[in-house]
Design an enzyme around this catalytic site. Sequence first.
Site, PDB file in Angstrom:
ATOM      1  CG  ASP A 353      -1.692   1.242   1.322  1.00 31.62           C
ATOM      2  OD1 ASP A 353      -2.726   1.390   0.455  1.00 31.62           O
ATOM      3  OD2 ASP A 353      -1.709   1.931   2.169  1.00 31.62           O
ATOM      4  CD  GLU A 389      -2.090   2.133  -3.441  1.00 33.92           C
ATOM      5  OE1 GLU A 389      -3.273   2.374  -3.774  1.00 33.92           O
ATOM      6  OE2 GLU A 389      -1.964   2.131  -2.231  1.00 33.92           O
TER       7      GLU A 389
END
Length: 735
Positions: A353, A389
């Site tokens: 993330d 990401e």
Amino acid sequence: MTDPASTPTALGVWPGKAYPLGASYDGYGTNFAIFSEVAEKIELCLFDEAGNETRVELPEVDAFIWHVFLPGIQPGQRYGYRVYGPWDPAQGHRCNPNKLLLDPYAKAIDGKFDWDESMFGYPFGDPEGRNDQDSAEHMPKSVVINPYFDWGVDRPPRHEYADTVIYEAHVKGLTQTHPAVPEAMRGTYSGIAHPAIIEHLTALGVTALELMPVHHFANDSTLVDKGLSNYWGYNTIGFFAPDTKYSSTTIPGGQVQEFKAMVRALHEAGIEVILDVVYNHTAEGNHLGPTLSMRGIDNRAYYRVMDDDPRYYMDYTGTGNTLNVRHPHSLQLIMDSLRYWVTEMHVDGFRFDLASTLAREFYDVDRLSSFFELVQQDPTVSQVKLIAEPWDVGPGGYQVGNFPPQWTEWNGKYRDTVRDFWRGEPASLGEFASRIAGSADLYEHSARRPVASVNFVTAHDGFTLRDLVSYNEKHNEANGEENRDGESHNRSWNCGAEGPTDDAGVLETRARQQRNFIATLLLSQGVPMIAHGDELGRTQQGNNNVYCQDSELSWVHWDDVDQGLLEFTRAAAALRLHHPVFRRRRFFSGLPVRAQGSDAQPDIAWFRPDGSEMTDQDWGSGFGRSVLVYLNGHGITDLSTRGERVVDDSFLVCYNAHDQPIDFVLPPEGFGACWELVLSTEAGRVPIAAPAVAVQGTTISVPMVTIEPGPLVEAGKPLTVDGRALAVLQLRPAG
């Protein structure tokens, strides 16, 4: 506090060892080790079933690692720490022994946060003050676990990226309403391991299940006050502990065994497990957040503080704090966590993330940061799937295409371009071609291949696929933020009506658009990722930010399945699985390749609907919304595992994003004399039967779908493709 003579510590307090960090049970007792550079004294706090606390001062410290060994301490023992040290927020120090702290290396956590005032370092209403209320009664506890688990013969599937189909899912959201999953198992790791869930995944050809955060996380107090919760889980406080909220057992530490059993079951079905991990920040938030763990242990070591005013935190994540990857012990925490999940929990990869945050050595994103150097050199972590990401909220944080060679990336440009193309945005055709061909413009410069691109149209963050074609605007009122939260520019199109409608024409357009997105995704070069429930027609009623909605709004509804869409998705996935021309390991070269019995043709060619090859002017046209792609099955330069050259059938794919039917004239005979329509997104054009599924060892095998023979089209002849539709033709032998 209880009498020490009546506790397990009656067997003695031994010095123990500084490694490994955390609580390590060896069959005789447990070694405890914790890092703090600023601590003056650390107490280990042991809790019995009634909540009574016994404190043991850690007697030894080596290179800032405080440690002790306690004979007789067994798995299931709940514990925490109290750290004595400087309280000087102006200098970034926040030690307070009145705050019970979770072990950053805890393998399991038991209990809930109740957000009592004692959990905060300051009195409510006085942010500059010091709060000496004891927080132990209101804090979860770390748990000593038994590391042993009978894995049997667990073989990680180790699917090649080119053969991978990722399915992004939420543990609870995927299983909570499934009628075949026993009620006690719904919403849990055991529910994921249930045969009904595994059979659904294998029928889709899924090879990797990407689970949204399962590291132990906290429900934000602001959400709890509103009657909501942090459903997505991007609020980690335990990097080693599978969250107990997804466990069907109430035994402290039992969630570890249950998680391992889930992984074993998925591996037996040939499905890899990828974890969505949040190493960029923690649940302790900004300077007004609670003191739960690292803040009270060594704030400046674990968190990035402002250079000019260390009371405050650098925030590249939008959550209040940023983990300090410049500090060696913070880096060690991340790397130890990754290795633990691979070696002890047997997971097969990670999706990071806001990965750009981990690359910020100072202020700018540095592709050669210490974190990436450590990953590349690590013999364990470097061998699993690593997905970034590739953005964060800081300056220069959008880094699609800029991660190191061994990494793959969520390709946000693929998502945006494919959405734009199918909703009819002008001047999108050229970039659309680049994206479905593997995004060489983004990845080839770093010696990566098409599989560096994890392609997706939807993900957990944003509209579901059904909502993408049903809403022009977000409808997030249920989140209690007056619809201000969530992305406002969704590149969506409601097909003529906002939200639910009885208009048959609108409904048919929406159904076709969903099939267009699914087919485009699964037939693009790169690694496809499906968001859970998209294949079923899942809706969130226009809410594109259900991070706080642990309710039927966010769960998959198994009693409301779009069977036609499900069968179409299975068909498209099977077409991809059985034909390597749709999952090449190398970028297209454009060079001619001679197939036996035919003229030499390039490995890929692009045609206008009139049958002529695309020109630079055509690619730059503002109104161009259709293209025919030739994929040469004899132009694949990949080698099989046995060293043989891969050869496949050739295909034509017609993309028509115009709102009117278009006649696509097929290429001349040199490209192939006779073509059969094998897949179409037009309603009723090609009846599709769902494929049967067989699982052989660790290899997923999805037999080719049964499709009624489609029309045969000769070279140079037209095929009419309806407005906003896609058609796939397969080369057939002459005669």
